[in-house]
Design a protein around this motif. Sequence first.
Motif, short mmCIF file in Angstrom:
data_model
loop_
_atom_site.label_atom_id
_atom_site.label_comp_id
_atom_site.label_asym_id
_atom_site.label_seq_id
_atom_site.Cartn_x
_atom_site.Cartn_y
_atom_site.Cartn_z
N UNK A 84 44.86 109.81 17.98
CA UNK A 84 43.53 110.44 17.98
C UNK A 84 43.61 111.92 17.69
N UNK A 85 44.77 112.54 17.97
CA UNK A 85 44.96 113.96 17.66
C UNK A 85 45.05 114.21 16.15
N UNK A 86 45.24 113.15 15.39
CA UNK A 86 45.33 113.28 13.94
C UNK A 86 46.72 113.07 13.37
N UNK A 96 45.76 109.10 8.89
CA UNK A 96 44.44 109.57 9.35
C UNK A 96 43.55 109.94 8.16
N UNK A 97 42.25 109.90 8.39
CA UNK A 97 41.30 110.21 7.32
C UNK A 97 41.52 111.61 6.77
N UNK A 98 41.83 112.54 7.67
CA UNK A 98 42.14 113.91 7.26
C UNK A 98 43.56 114.24 7.69
N UNK A 99 44.49 114.18 6.75
CA UNK A 99 45.90 114.42 7.05
C UNK A 99 46.12 115.88 7.46
N UNK A 146 52.96 119.83 18.80
CA UNK A 146 53.34 120.52 20.04
C UNK A 146 52.53 120.01 21.23
N UNK A 147 51.23 119.81 21.02
CA UNK A 147 50.38 119.29 22.10
C UNK A 147 50.81 117.88 22.49
N UNK A 148 51.13 117.08 21.49
CA UNK A 148 51.58 115.72 21.75
C UNK A 148 52.89 115.68 22.50
N UNK A 149 53.79 116.58 22.14
CA UNK A 149 55.09 116.64 22.81
C UNK A 149 54.91 116.99 24.29
N UNK A 150 54.05 117.96 24.57
CA UNK A 150 53.78 118.34 25.96
C UNK A 150 53.15 117.20 26.73
N UNK A 158 53.37 101.27 32.04
CA UNK A 158 52.16 101.90 32.55
C UNK A 158 51.02 101.92 31.53
N UNK A 159 49.82 101.72 32.06
CA UNK A 159 48.62 101.83 31.23
C UNK A 159 48.45 103.25 30.72
N UNK A 160 48.82 104.24 31.54
CA UNK A 160 48.71 105.62 31.10
C UNK A 160 49.56 105.89 29.87
N UNK A 161 50.69 105.17 29.77
CA UNK A 161 51.52 105.31 28.57
C UNK A 161 50.76 104.85 27.34
N UNK A 162 50.02 103.76 27.47
CA UNK A 162 49.19 103.29 26.35
C UNK A 162 48.13 104.33 25.99
N UNK A 163 47.52 104.92 27.02
CA UNK A 163 46.50 105.94 26.80
C UNK A 163 47.08 107.15 26.05
N UNK A 164 48.26 107.59 26.50
CA UNK A 164 48.91 108.75 25.87
C UNK A 164 49.29 108.42 24.43
N UNK A 165 49.83 107.24 24.20
CA UNK A 165 50.20 106.84 22.83
C UNK A 165 49.00 106.81 21.91
N UNK A 166 47.89 106.28 22.40
CA UNK A 166 46.67 106.27 21.59
C UNK A 166 46.16 107.67 21.34
N UNK A 167 46.29 108.55 22.34
CA UNK A 167 45.82 109.94 22.20
C UNK A 167 46.55 110.67 21.09
N UNK A 168 47.83 110.36 20.89
CA UNK A 168 48.60 111.03 19.83
C UNK A 168 48.00 110.76 18.45
#
Length: 459
Positions: free
Chosen positions: A51-53, A197-200, A211-215, A39-49
């Motif tokens: 982007x969360x830092x 990430x630039x800011x670890x 936690x947000x990523x897991x949800x 799924x494309x949404x899986x790619x979106x979710x993976x990228x979002x993780x």
Amino acid sequence: MRSGRASRIEAHGIDVIGDDERHGRPRDLFGVWAAPNVSYLSLVVGGALVLMGLELWQALVVILAGNLCWILVGVVAVSGPAAGAPSEVITRAVYGIRANRVVIGVNGWFISVCYAALNWSAAAVTAFSLFGRYGLELDTAGKILVIIGIAAVTLVISVYGHATIVKLYPVLSLVLTVVFAVLASFVLGHTDWTYRPQNTLHGVELWTALAAGLALVASAALSYNNSADFARYLPRTSKPTAVAGWTAVGAYIPSVLFTALGALAATTLDMRDPQTALAGMLPEWFVPVFLVAVIIGAVANNAMTIYSAGLAIQAIGIRLRRSRSVLLDGTIGVLLTMYALLVSNFLDAVSSTLQLMVAVLGPMMAIYVADVLLRRNRYDGHALSDESKDGPFWYVGGVNWAGVGALVAGAVPAFACIAIPSLYTGFLAEAVGGIDLSLPVGLVVAASVYTVAMRKQLS
């Protein structure tokens, strides 16, 4: 695992499937569950993780852990062959005849339609991009026609139903896997394996992102507490471990691989606009192939979702044939899709909606799994179909307070534990520094309360 012929519209709705119509093997479920998770949404979710830092390895751990919720989907699926009925009927044992209508109205119908809108949004955005590559910039009317066209293809599969899904999806799984394997070869060639990430993130900030990523990752699996719908045509003698295993593995493997692919791509690409970023990395000849595969994957995902939403309409008590209830759900899903694309921000809508859903989906899944285990998967489809006041699942006034109480007990603290900075943060989440604990709290509390309450009833 036939339910008639793939060339005919499925006649069955929420009625019990007779033993003479049950065929196939549990391993047929692998292809059924693999296709919608490429799924494309899986790619979106993976990228979002990313982007969360999160660092790359942290994102990959979250993906592996969050997708373990597919095991719960597998456990729920075993109730299908036992009862010969869909999940929307089986949960009458959990909530009671009347209360189940309300629960199914929220989860089996409303949330399913919302999820369908997210998938159609992903497919439509992809189609817009595909048209744009050939110099066709769509106006609002053109975009609406594209959305309707994608939905129409989806609804045809849903209307034809179970036999069509079982026959078509293994083929789609193979085709999509080949396309995304080629995509993976390009992504891996551009991956920065030392990415940081630039800011670890450290301390509370790190735990908040984890936690947000897991949800976010778990939300896809938790949305499928209707998995019995696709196993109910199997013989009642099918081994529960096989049904659970093929369901869980069929979904887990592609979900992990393609969510991870999104995270890997985010190490060098700006995944705030995944399609543009990926298209810029791919050779010209492959971009249209990739975009078409994304659309096909979204259609496969939504055909299952809308199929179950159609069953939910019947379980609520609305007397419509399954084919007509599917068309009703599709119409509402299209309207929500138009809103998501033409009014709202797609990426924000995906992340926020999926995180919010966990507060309800987690407790519902936990309670269903607990019921399967407590009853040792002993379900009688005909007894579950008895909606009379003298029926075994009428309980008190049509309500099983053990199920309803457990759902409330799980959902209320789960909502209080949600932390979505741009949308909503519960008071319990604020108390722990903004860490979203809605997933574990909802699962554990709901399952525990239900187990204690039902043990007294079943003893």
